[in-house]
Scaffold this motif. Structure first.
Motif, mmCIF file in Angstrom:
data_model
loop_
_atom_site.group_PDB
_atom_site.id
_atom_site.type_symbol
_atom_site.label_atom_id
_atom_site.label_comp_id
_atom_site.label_asym_id
_atom_site.label_seq_id
_atom_site.Cartn_x
_atom_site.Cartn_y
_atom_site.Cartn_z
ATOM 1 N N ILE A 114 22.088 42.357 42.539
ATOM 2 C CA ILE A 114 22.550 43.409 43.444
ATOM 3 C C ILE A 114 23.149 42.765 44.690
ATOM 4 C CG2 ILE A 114 21.862 45.406 44.812
ATOM 5 C CD1 ILE A 114 21.617 45.900 41.849
ATOM 6 N N PHE A 115 24.404 43.154 44.999
ATOM 7 C CA PHE A 115 25.084 42.673 46.192
ATOM 8 C C PHE A 115 25.744 43.868 46.867
ATOM 9 C CE2 PHE A 115 28.929 40.931 48.226
ATOM 10 C CZ PHE A 115 28.310 40.112 49.158
ATOM 11 N N LEU A 116 25.385 44.147 48.090
ATOM 12 C CA LEU A 116 25.888 45.294 48.838
ATOM 13 C C LEU A 116 25.692 46.602 48.056
ATOM 14 C CD1 LEU A 116 29.177 43.920 50.443
ATOM 15 C CD2 LEU A 116 26.994 44.293 51.564
ATOM 16 N N SER A 117 24.470 46.829 47.605
ATOM 17 C CA SER A 117 24.028 48.055 46.922
ATOM 18 C C SER A 117 24.685 48.296 45.569
ATOM 19 C CB SER A 117 24.260 49.287 47.809
ATOM 20 O OG SER A 117 23.596 49.148 49.036
ATOM 21 N N ASN A 118 25.318 47.303 44.976
ATOM 22 C CA ASN A 118 25.961 47.444 43.667
ATOM 23 C C ASN A 118 25.653 46.221 42.813
ATOM 24 O OD1 ASN A 118 27.603 49.954 43.927
ATOM 25 N ND2 ASN A 118 28.458 48.811 45.640
ATOM 26 N N PRO A 119 25.469 46.414 41.513
ATOM 27 C CA PRO A 119 25.287 45.245 40.643
ATOM 28 C C PRO A 119 26.603 44.474 40.505
ATOM 29 C CG PRO A 119 25.245 47.276 39.366
ATOM 30 C CD PRO A 119 25.301 47.664 40.797
ATOM 31 N N LEU A 120 26.490 43.209 40.220
ATOM 32 C CA LEU A 120 27.661 42.337 40.113
ATOM 33 C C LEU A 120 28.607 42.782 39.004
ATOM 34 C CD1 LEU A 120 28.845 39.830 41.415
ATOM 35 C CD2 LEU A 120 27.643 38.462 39.718
ATOM 36 N N LYS A 121 28.058 43.340 37.919
ATOM 37 C CA LYS A 121 28.911 43.790 36.814
ATOM 38 C C LYS A 121 29.819 44.947 37.244
ATOM 39 C CE LYS A 121 25.317 46.680 34.820
ATOM 40 N NZ LYS A 121 24.472 46.917 33.676
ATOM 41 N N SER A 122 29.387 45.766 38.189
ATOM 42 C CA SER A 122 30.241 46.848 38.692
ATOM 43 C C SER A 122 31.431 46.283 39.463
ATOM 44 C CB SER A 122 29.451 47.784 39.598
ATOM 45 O OG SER A 122 28.439 48.426 38.881
ATOM 46 N N TYR A 123 31.195 45.252 40.277
ATOM 47 C CA TYR A 123 32.299 44.611 41.004
ATOM 48 C C TYR A 123 33.293 43.976 40.043
ATOM 49 C CZ TYR A 123 29.814 45.091 45.443
ATOM 50 O OH TYR A 123 29.196 45.580 46.549
ATOM 51 N N VAL A 124 32.778 43.332 39.002
ATOM 52 C CA VAL A 124 33.658 42.688 38.020
ATOM 53 C C VAL A 124 34.498 43.741 37.291
ATOM 54 C CG1 VAL A 124 33.681 41.353 35.875
ATOM 55 C CG2 VAL A 124 32.201 40.663 37.753
ATOM 56 N N ALA A 125 33.888 44.879 36.945
ATOM 57 C CA ALA A 125 34.631 45.942 36.253
ATOM 58 C C ALA A 125 35.730 46.507 37.152
ATOM 59 C CB ALA A 125 33.674 47.046 35.820
ATOM 60 N N VAL A 126 35.430 46.703 38.427
ATOM 61 C CA VAL A 126 36.425 47.251 39.354
ATOM 62 C C VAL A 126 37.568 46.263 39.557
ATOM 63 C CG1 VAL A 126 36.793 47.889 41.773
ATOM 64 C CG2 VAL A 126 34.864 48.835 40.516
ATOM 65 N N VAL A 127 37.240 45.005 39.796
ATOM 66 C CA VAL A 127 38.280 43.990 40.024
ATOM 67 C C VAL A 127 39.125 43.791 38.766
ATOM 68 C CG1 VAL A 127 38.638 41.533 40.498
ATOM 69 C CG2 VAL A 127 37.045 42.843 41.885
ATOM 70 N N THR A 128 38.493 43.809 37.589
ATOM 71 C CA THR A 128 39.232 43.656 36.341
ATOM 72 C C THR A 128 40.209 44.823 36.136
ATOM 73 O OG1 THR A 128 37.343 42.510 35.380
ATOM 74 C CG2 THR A 128 38.989 43.352 33.851
ATOM 75 N N THR A 129 39.768 46.032 36.429
ATOM 76 C CA THR A 129 40.634 47.197 36.284
ATOM 77 C C THR A 129 41.839 47.110 37.225
ATOM 78 O OG1 THR A 129 38.717 48.539 35.708
ATOM 79 C CG2 THR A 129 40.699 49.711 36.389
ATOM 80 N N ILE A 130 41.580 46.737 38.482
ATOM 81 C CA ILE A 130 42.670 46.640 39.456
ATOM 82 C C ILE A 130 43.646 45.532 39.071
ATOM 83 C CG2 ILE A 130 43.202 46.105 41.863
ATOM 84 C CD1 ILE A 130 40.561 47.514 42.590
ATOM 85 N N LEU A 131 43.146 44.380 38.659
ATOM 86 C CA LEU A 131 44.024 43.279 38.260
ATOM 87 C C LEU A 131 44.820 43.614 37.004
ATOM 88 C CD1 LEU A 131 41.797 40.142 38.966
ATOM 89 C CD2 LEU A 131 43.762 40.973 40.272
ATOM 90 N N PHE A 132 44.214 44.371 36.080
ATOM 91 C CA PHE A 132 44.918 44.797 34.875
ATOM 92 C C PHE A 132 46.100 45.696 35.227
ATOM 93 C CE2 PHE A 132 45.405 47.899 31.402
ATOM 94 C CZ PHE A 132 45.759 47.030 30.374
ATOM 95 N N VAL A 133 45.878 46.627 36.148
ATOM 96 C CA VAL A 133 46.961 47.529 36.555
ATOM 97 C C VAL A 133 48.032 46.761 37.325
ATOM 98 C CG1 VAL A 133 47.509 49.523 38.009
ATOM 99 C CG2 VAL A 133 45.541 49.588 36.509
ATOM 100 N N ILE A 134 47.629 45.813 38.170
ATOM 101 C CA ILE A 134 48.617 45.011 38.899
ATOM 102 C C ILE A 134 49.460 44.184 37.933
ATOM 103 C CG2 ILE A 134 48.861 43.051 40.487
ATOM 104 C CD1 ILE A 134 46.526 44.218 42.087
ATOM 105 N N ALA A 135 48.816 43.640 36.899
ATOM 106 C CA ALA A 135 49.554 42.824 35.930
ATOM 107 C C ALA A 135 50.556 43.656 35.133
ATOM 108 C CB ALA A 135 48.579 42.123 34.991
ATOM 109 N N LEU A 136 50.194 44.885 34.808
ATOM 110 C CA LEU A 136 51.067 45.735 34.004
ATOM 111 C C LEU A 136 51.820 46.771 34.835
ATOM 112 C CD1 LEU A 136 48.826 46.351 30.883
ATOM 113 C CD2 LEU A 136 50.687 44.729 31.148
ATOM 114 N N LYS A 137 51.824 46.600 36.154
ATOM 115 C CA LYS A 137 52.450 47.573 37.059
ATOM 116 C C LYS A 137 53.917 47.792 36.716
ATOM 117 C CE LYS A 137 54.034 46.198 40.915
ATOM 118 N NZ LYS A 137 54.503 45.835 42.235
ATOM 119 N N ARG A 138 54.645 46.742 36.542
ATOM 120 C CA ARG A 138 56.084 46.841 36.296
ATOM 121 C C ARG A 138 56.374 47.579 34.982
ATOM 122 N NH1 ARG A 138 60.039 46.466 39.923
ATOM 123 N NH2 ARG A 138 61.931 45.628 39.055
#
Length: 195
Positions: free
Chosen positions: A8-32
């Motif tokens: 737990i880091f800042l009231s969230n499990p680490l896997k939640s942060y990884v899922a959020v960052v992965t989703t954002i990076l996926f959209v940034i990669a396929l944005k165009r």
């Protein structure tokens, strides 16, 4: 390894942060690619206005705002899945920090959406200006005036949306009969003369 992802880091499990960052990076990669696909579908809808529309001009105007709106929307919705940390909870003049962050997120989403609408207005004005070239100078001036007028209206609507959604302020409507009933005029009326 299981304990590492449950850390737990800042009231969230680490896997939640990884899922959020992965989703954002996926959209940034396929944005165009995604924004070009959405722009092409939008062009099919807009093309019904008339013939002679330039697809490349439309894509140049709209792909950038669609990509930014897509990134902002996906980022905000994925970050919303995280719990707001108790460590970052503070008040500024009796306003919670979570409320401030939510208001900023709403402002960013509305601004990116209004930017997209402004680009669509630019494209429609470009198409109408190309059609009116043979009509004369007055037609082109009228199109430019209407374009600027629509942009001003969209800007006002965007400001009102920000005030309503982010700051919970509603614009009073003074001309509505339920808010302001029609009253007689304050000056005395003239009586009809009898002859």
């Amino acid at each position: 390894m299981r304990n590492f992802w449950s850390l737990i880091f800042l009231s969230n499990p680490l896997k939640s942060y990884v899922a959020v960052v992965t989703t954002i990076l996926f959209v940034i990669a396929l944005k165009r690619v995604i924004s070009r696909l959405i722009a092409r579908l939008l062009f099919r809808f807009v093309r019904r206005m008339g013939s002679g529309m330039d697809k490349s001009a439309f894509l140049d105007l709209v792909v950038g705002p669609i990509g930014i709106f897509l990134i902002v929307f996906v980022s905000m919705t994925s970050i919303e899945k995280l719990h707001f940390p108790d460590e970052l909870d503070f008040d500024i003049y009796e306003v919670k920090s979570k409320t401030i962050v939510q208001a900023l997120a709403v402002i960013v989403i509305i601004v990116s959406f209004i930017w997209l609408l402004l680009r669509l207005v630019d494209f429609v004005a470009l198409v109408l200006r190309n059609k009116a070239r043979g009509g004369g100078h007055r037609d082109v001036q009228m199109i430019v005036f209407i374009r600027d007028f629509l942009k001003a209206i969209l800007g006002i609507i965007g400001v009102l949306m920000i005030l309503n959604s982010a700051f919970k302020w509603t614009c009073p409507v003074y001309w509505h009969p339920s808010v302001w009933p029609v009253r007689p005029l304050p000056w005395p009326r003239r009586r009809a003369s009898r002859t």
